[in-house]
Motif scaffolding. Structure first.
Motif, mmCIF file in Angstrom:
data_model
loop_
_atom_site.group_PDB
_atom_site.id
_atom_site.type_symbol
_atom_site.label_atom_id
_atom_site.label_comp_id
_atom_site.label_asym_id
_atom_site.label_seq_id
_atom_site.Cartn_x
_atom_site.Cartn_y
_atom_site.Cartn_z
ATOM 1 N N VAL A 453 0.866 -1.184 0.000
ATOM 2 C CA VAL A 453 0.000 0.000 0.000
ATOM 3 C C VAL A 453 0.903 1.234 0.000
ATOM 4 O O VAL A 453 1.715 1.405 0.905
ATOM 5 N N ARG A 454 0.741 2.072 -1.011
ATOM 6 C CA ARG A 454 1.550 3.283 -1.126
ATOM 7 C C ARG A 454 0.682 4.507 -0.901
ATOM 8 O O ARG A 454 -0.365 4.657 -1.528
ATOM 9 N N PHE A 455 1.115 5.370 0.003
ATOM 10 C CA PHE A 455 0.482 6.674 0.192
ATOM 11 C C PHE A 455 1.269 7.661 -0.658
ATOM 12 O O PHE A 455 2.443 7.948 -0.377
ATOM 13 N N THR A 456 0.622 8.198 -1.705
ATOM 14 C CA THR A 456 1.373 9.008 -2.654
ATOM 15 C C THR A 456 0.499 10.131 -3.201
ATOM 16 O O THR A 456 -0.534 10.468 -2.627
ATOM 17 N N TRP A 457 0.912 10.717 -4.318
ATOM 18 C CA TRP A 457 0.251 11.880 -4.891
ATOM 19 C C TRP A 457 0.042 11.680 -6.383
ATOM 20 O O TRP A 457 0.828 11.020 -7.053
ATOM 21 N N GLN A 458 -1.031 12.273 -6.891
ATOM 22 C CA GLN A 458 -1.193 12.497 -8.326
ATOM 23 C C GLN A 458 -1.443 13.982 -8.500
ATOM 24 O O GLN A 458 -2.525 14.490 -8.186
ATOM 25 N N GLY A 459 -0.391 14.685 -8.934
ATOM 26 C CA GLY A 459 -0.463 16.140 -8.978
ATOM 27 C C GLY A 459 -0.563 16.700 -7.577
ATOM 28 O O GLY A 459 0.272 16.411 -6.709
ATOM 29 N N GLU A 460 -1.595 17.447 -7.315
ATOM 30 C CA GLU A 460 -1.808 18.042 -5.992
ATOM 31 C C GLU A 460 -2.732 17.200 -5.124
ATOM 32 O O GLU A 460 -3.079 17.596 -4.008
ATOM 33 N N GLU A 461 -3.140 16.050 -5.625
ATOM 34 C CA GLU A 461 -4.118 15.217 -4.929
ATOM 35 C C GLU A 461 -3.448 14.014 -4.284
ATOM 36 O O GLU A 461 -2.677 13.293 -4.913
ATOM 37 N N ARG A 462 -3.764 13.801 -2.985
ATOM 38 C CA ARG A 462 -3.307 12.574 -2.345
ATOM 39 C C ARG A 462 -4.096 11.386 -2.892
ATOM 40 O O ARG A 462 -5.306 11.472 -3.096
ATOM 41 N N VAL A 463 -3.395 10.258 -3.086
ATOM 42 C CA VAL A 463 -4.061 9.025 -3.501
ATOM 43 C C VAL A 463 -3.455 7.869 -2.719
ATOM 44 O O VAL A 463 -2.380 7.989 -2.125
ATOM 45 N N VAL A 464 -4.160 6.744 -2.718
ATOM 46 C CA VAL A 464 -3.659 5.495 -2.156
ATOM 47 C C VAL A 464 -3.547 4.492 -3.293
ATOM 48 O O VAL A 464 -4.489 4.335 -4.081
ATOM 49 N N GLU A 465 -2.391 3.835 -3.377
ATOM 50 C CA GLU A 465 -2.194 2.798 -4.383
ATOM 51 C C GLU A 465 -2.072 1.449 -3.688
ATOM 52 O O GLU A 465 -1.256 1.282 -2.778
ATOM 53 N N VAL A 466 -2.890 0.501 -4.112
ATOM 54 C CA VAL A 466 -2.836 -0.862 -3.596
ATOM 55 C C VAL A 466 -2.122 -1.711 -4.640
ATOM 56 O O VAL A 466 -2.527 -1.750 -5.806
ATOM 57 N N MET A 467 -1.037 -2.384 -4.227
ATOM 58 C CA MET A 467 -0.160 -3.095 -5.159
ATOM 59 C C MET A 467 -0.197 -4.596 -4.903
ATOM 60 O O MET A 467 0.013 -5.045 -3.789
ATOM 61 N N GLN A 468 -0.508 -5.343 -5.950
ATOM 62 C CA GLN A 468 -0.332 -6.797 -5.940
ATOM 63 C C GLN A 468 -0.325 -7.252 -7.387
ATOM 64 O O GLN A 468 -1.347 -7.617 -7.941
ATOM 65 N N LYS A 469 0.864 -7.131 -8.014
ATOM 66 C CA LYS A 469 1.078 -7.404 -9.433
ATOM 67 C C LYS A 469 0.504 -6.292 -10.312
ATOM 68 O O LYS A 469 1.098 -5.908 -11.312
ATOM 69 N N GLU A 470 -0.631 -5.773 -9.968
ATOM 70 C CA GLU A 470 -1.175 -4.597 -10.632
ATOM 71 C C GLU A 470 -1.432 -3.528 -9.578
ATOM 72 O O GLU A 470 -1.507 -3.822 -8.380
ATOM 73 N N ILE A 471 -1.563 -2.283 -10.012
ATOM 74 C CA ILE A 471 -1.792 -1.182 -9.081
ATOM 75 C C ILE A 471 -3.244 -0.712 -9.190
ATOM 76 O O ILE A 471 -3.740 -0.424 -10.279
ATOM 77 N N LEU A 472 -3.918 -0.652 -8.046
ATOM 78 C CA LEU A 472 -5.250 -0.074 -7.946
ATOM 79 C C LEU A 472 -5.117 1.309 -7.310
ATOM 80 O O LEU A 472 -4.663 1.405 -6.164
ATOM 81 N N LEU A 474 -6.628 4.582 -5.679
ATOM 82 C CA LEU A 474 -7.850 4.955 -4.966
ATOM 83 C C LEU A 474 -7.852 6.440 -4.644
ATOM 84 O O LEU A 474 -6.832 7.003 -4.213
ATOM 85 N N ARG A 475 -9.006 7.079 -4.813
ATOM 86 C CA ARG A 475 -9.184 8.474 -4.422
ATOM 87 C C ARG A 475 -10.149 8.553 -3.250
ATOM 88 O O ARG A 475 -10.928 7.637 -3.006
ATOM 89 N N ARG A 476 -10.081 9.658 -2.542
ATOM 90 C CA ARG A 476 -10.954 9.800 -1.361
ATOM 91 C C ARG A 476 -12.423 9.658 -1.766
ATOM 92 O O ARG A 476 -12.866 10.206 -2.775
#
Length: 477
Positions: A453-472, A474-476
């Motif tokens: 699980v990665r806590f990261t950013w897309q531009g100015e927006e925080r997002v959560v990425e769930v990783m298991q071979k592919e990345i999902l 997630l936005r708030r």
């Protein structure tokens, strides 16, 4: 305690490695010019135990070619047809394709742009046939005829078959067998005393057998190869790092193993300028002219041999770390070598071990490295339980997407919940040091399962990425 013993004590035990399906992992790290080595295993392997280097054999052959270039005996533009017997030529072409061989160069064979077929080889449980039988795909060969798939120089297509042709070319140029020329040009000059191309000597006892799982070894213990330039090197991680030192010294100085000009040419990015790309110069990402894989930061090669060996060799390029061009920077004299006796070693542990060593050394975070490393393709190991979780994680608390939530666990750290499942604790991941900017990115693994699980950013927006071979992503919600 040195970094590699910490690696086993804090992050990956021999028991976990074994249960994950890998009998042993032999590891060496080059840290500012100094090499240390360690083996994680419940077996008898030690730092002098030899493993099959698999396709890293190709990169070391690339060093031999570079030495012959420095000696004026060959060049990347040398036409291979001038250094092949007529019987070998007859194995490769027919009346429709004979003209194509006239355009194939040594550089094309090294860079997998010759147009020749056969990506890899499985080897043989007993005695392999001769090279021409393999080229012709005749009785006794376990691969089909090596032939032209496409036009020489037109596109990249990974070709162990091309390296087998290169093996014959080098033998013709030097008048030596591939085993002897590799000893004379590379292995002996670099004092690689636990390395050779070819079968195990009858007296050799300190080798590891391939594994079906972490608990079950293959029978027979390994396969033999006649395609030696492509896959035939036995070695250790410590010996492999001697080649990294040699390349780095050649890039830094005029008194290295290679001339600086030749070392730079060997690691130059591969480009293709063909009609296949609308007349534009298409850079073939991650591939070098002289047999290696690389980018602005690293040079590397990976490998996999049937029935059960995997390997990685990675070195840093002077001035390529983004932390300054000074030649004495620690990472400019650094590298990593890992060998396992499992066919699933890359997915199960090699990627994660590289990441964990970056973590323990405090080296900068990476998302991509040469030799096929993309962080989203695998989930890292959890860091030590003693690792302090960055308090910035709280900025990601809340609901994400239609079914996910980030909450505080009983111990005050982060946890992830999915639908109505009870939240599961998140542990800090063993990845490189985070970038020092305002938009801090945090990486975790779910305690108990293989999910990142990665806590990261897309531009100015925080997002959560769930990783298991592919990345999902997630936005708030």
């Amino acid at each position: 305690m040195d970094i590699l013993h910490r690696l086993e004590k804090e992050i990956l035990s021999a028991d976990k490695l074994e249960s994950d399906g890998v009998p042993s992992a032999s590891i060496a790290i080059l840290d500012n010019g100094r090499v240390s080595a360690h083996v994680i295993s419940n077996g008898k392997e030690d730092i002098d135990t030899v493993y099959q280097a698999c396709s890293i054999s190709k990169a070391i052959v690339g060093l031999a070619v570079a030495r012959l270039i420095d000696q004026g005996r060959i060049s990347y533009d040398t036409k291979v047809v001038n250094h092949l017997s007529q019987s070998a030529i007859d194995c490769l072409v027919d009346v429709k394709t004979a003209h194509l061989l006239q355009h194939v160069t040594v550089g094309m064979l090294l860079s997998h742009t010759s147009g020749l077929s056969q990506g890899g080889f499985e080897g043989y449980p007993n005695h392999p046939p001769d090279v021409e039988t393999v080229l012709a795909g005749k009785q006794g060969s376990n691969t089909p005829k090596i032939h032209f798939l496409t036009l020489p120089g037109a596109q990249f297509s990974y070709s162990g078959g091309g390296f087998t042709v290169l093996q014959l070319v080098l033998e013709n140029v030097t008048g030596q067998t591939i085993q002897q020329l590799m000893q004379d040009l590379v292995l002996k000059p670099l004092d690689m005393t636990r390395s050779w191309y070819g079968n195990l000597p009858p007296s050799e006892q300190n080798y590891t057998s391939a594994g079906v799982t972490g608990y079950t070894r293959c029978e027979p213990s390994h396969h033999n190869f006649i395609e030696l330039a492509a896959a035939g090197l036995w070695t250790t991680p410590t010996d492999m790092l001697k080649t990294v030192v040699a390349v780095q010294d050649s890039l830094y100085t005029s008194t290295g193993f290679l001339t600086t000009a030749t070392a730079q040419a060997m690691l130059a990015p591969l480009s293709l300028d063909t009609g296949l790309y609308s007349g534009t110069n298409e850079l073939v990402a991650g591939r070098c002219v002289g047999g290696w894989q690389g980018n602005s930061m690293t040079f590397a090669h990976s490998g996999q041999n049937f029935p059960g060996y995997t390997s990685l060799l990675l070195g840093f390029i002077p001035g390529g770390t983004g932390s300054g061009n000074e030649e004495n920077h620690a990472m400019h004299r650094s590298g990593i070598a890992i060998m396992t006796n499992s066919l699933i070693g890359h997915n199960v542990c090699i990627n994660q071990l590289v990441s964990a060593m970056f973590h323990l050394k405090g080296w900068p975070r990476y998302r991509h490295l040469s030799a096929g490393f993309r962080e989203e393709n695998w989930v890292p190991y959890a860091a030590s339980e003693a690792t302090v979780v960055d308090a910035a994680w709280r900025e990601w608390k809340g609901s994400w997407g239609p079914a996910w939530r980030i909450v505080e666990s009983e111990n005050g750290g982060p946890a992830v919940g999915y639908k109505d499942f009870p939240p599961m604790r998140l542990r800090s991941a063993a990845v490189g040091a985070a970038a020092g900017d305002d938009k801090k990115e945090l990486m975790f693994v779910v305690d108990g399962i293989d999910v990142g699980v990665r806590f990261t950013w897309q531009g100015e927006e925080r997002v959560v990425e769930v990783m298991q071979k592919e990345i999902l992503t997630l936005r708030r919600s």
